[in-house]
Design a protein around this motif. Structure first.
Motif, PDB file in Angstrom:
ATOM      1  N   MET A  29      86.635  27.978  61.252  1.00 46.08           N
ATOM      2  CA  MET A  29      87.431  29.003  61.920  1.00 46.08           C
ATOM      3  C   MET A  29      86.495  29.903  62.714  1.00 46.08           C
ATOM      4  N   THR A  30      86.681  29.957  64.026  1.00 49.73           N
ATOM      5  CA  THR A  30      85.779  30.730  64.877  1.00 49.73           C
ATOM      6  C   THR A  30      86.475  31.125  66.172  1.00 49.73           C
ATOM      7  N   PRO A  31      86.221  32.371  66.656  1.00 50.51           N
ATOM      8  CA  PRO A  31      86.881  32.785  67.899  1.00 50.51           C
ATOM      9  C   PRO A  31      86.502  31.923  69.106  1.00 50.51           C
TER      10      PRO A  31
ATOM     11  N   SER B 225      90.289  28.515  66.812  1.00 48.55           N
ATOM     12  CA  SER B 225      90.509  29.953  66.977  1.00 48.55           C
ATOM     13  C   SER B 225      92.013  30.182  66.931  1.00 48.55           C
TER      14      SER B 225
ATOM     15  N   GLY C  93      93.378  32.854  68.502  1.00 47.57           N
ATOM     16  CA  GLY C  93      93.757  33.628  69.680  1.00 47.57           C
ATOM     17  C   GLY C  93      92.597  34.427  70.226  1.00 47.57           C
TER      18      GLY C  93
ATOM     19  N   TYR D  94      91.179  37.348  70.386  1.00 49.54           N
ATOM     20  CA  TYR D  94      90.894  38.669  69.846  1.00 49.54           C
ATOM     21  C   TYR D  94      89.942  38.417  68.690  1.00 49.54           C
TER      22      TYR D  94
ATOM     23  N   LEU E  96      88.634  38.922  64.843  1.00 48.01           N
ATOM     24  CA  LEU E  96      88.913  39.322  63.464  1.00 48.01           C
ATOM     25  C   LEU E  96      87.586  39.549  62.758  1.00 48.01           C
TER      26      LEU E  96
HETATM   27 CL1  6GU Z   1      89.212  31.759  63.628  1.00 49.55          CL
HETATM   28  N1  6GU Z   1      87.837  34.006  63.422  1.00 49.55           N
HETATM   29  C1  6GU Z   1      87.539  35.249  63.801  1.00 49.55           C
HETATM   30  N2  6GU Z   1      86.562  35.906  63.181  1.00 49.55           N
HETATM   31  N3  6GU Z   1      88.167  35.885  64.788  1.00 49.55           N
HETATM   32  C2  6GU Z   1      89.142  35.215  65.408  1.00 49.55           C
HETATM   33  C3  6GU Z   1      89.518  33.913  65.062  1.00 49.55           C
HETATM   34  C4  6GU Z   1      88.820  33.320  64.044  1.00 49.55           C
HETATM   35  N4  6GU Z   1      90.514  33.515  65.859  1.00 49.55           N
HETATM   36  C5  6GU Z   1      90.756  34.548  66.650  1.00 49.55           C
HETATM   37  N5  6GU Z   1      89.935  35.571  66.386  1.00 49.55           N
END
Ligand code: 6GU
Length: 229
Positions: A86-88, A131, A133, A135, A137
């Protein structure tokens, strides 16, 4: 289906799978989510799982050793269809991706935290990067919960007829039509008459019209791509 989630903040994932549809999916033996605490795989006595980035700069980076140990431990027990990070900067999650993932048997999801994971983890172990979206997290945990929820509810027999996924927004490239329940009149605001008529064909037709209108107005991008011409 089994989903193994690897995180250094397991508490963030305690609640999402313990209620409602996802709890029932587990009770019916259809989907199991197992959360793994990365700290348990730490290789030093301080239970350390992150360290400063080589080359300097702000933010900590998750170390490769605990992650490798955890992933290999899981791989020794079953074969994984995907190992997801999971990564932006991953591929944008969509209903189509949820449909595909719902047909798999074993998924592993690695949650990033702080500045992310050592790049060699991605090269060596990861088969898919997602990801949710554009933004940021504070970590991948909430995003992993989003993906797991969207996927599990699509597994056959998780939803009942009443909650069928077939009428979901996006499943047929249409947003869902408006819905109403009792009372038929609230402070002078009435429910559309056709819905009270009992005329099934007319109701279906009304809902389809409303769904199309809503999609055209709110998501012209989807309308242009799937309905125009
Ligand atoms: Cl998967 N991880 C983080 N840290 N931020 C995010 C995301 C994932 N998807 C959107 N923003």
């Amino acid at each position: 289906m089994r989903i193994d989630i690897i995180t250094c903040v397991p508490k963030l994932l305690e609640s999402p799978f313990s209620h409602s549809i996802l709890l029932r999916a587990y009770q019916k033996g259809l989907a199991e989510v197992v959360v793994h605490d990365l700290r348990e795989y730490s290789v030093n006595k301080h239970k350390q799982v992150d360290d400063y980035a080589f080359g300097g700069g702000a933010g900590m980076v998750l170390m490769i050793e605990p992650i490798a140990a955890c992933i290999r431990n899981l791989q020794s027990q079953r074969t994984y269809d995907e190992i997801i990070y999971m990564t932006p900067d991953g591929e944008q999650f969509s209903q189509g991706m949820a449909n595909q993932l719902s047909m798999q048997k074993n998924l592993m999801i690695l949650c990033g935290h702080y500045k992310g994971v050592d790049e060699r983890v991605r090269q060596q172990f990861i088969t898919k990067e997602i990801s949710i979206g554009d933004y940021v997290l504070s970590g991948g945990e909430l995003a992993a919960a989003v993906v797991a929820d969207a996927v599990i509810r699509l597994i056959p027999n998780v939803l009942s007829d009443e909650t069928s996924a077939l009428t979901d927004s996006f499943q047929d490239h249409l947003l869902a039509p408006p819905v109403y329940t009792r009372p038929a009149v609230f402070e002078g605001m009435e429910v559309p008459e056709v819905l009270l008529s009992g005329h099934e064909a007319k109701i279906d037709d009304w809902r389809f019209q409303q769904a199309q209108q809503r999609t055209k107005q709110r998501r012209p991008d989807i309308w242009e791509k799937h309905w125009k011409g």
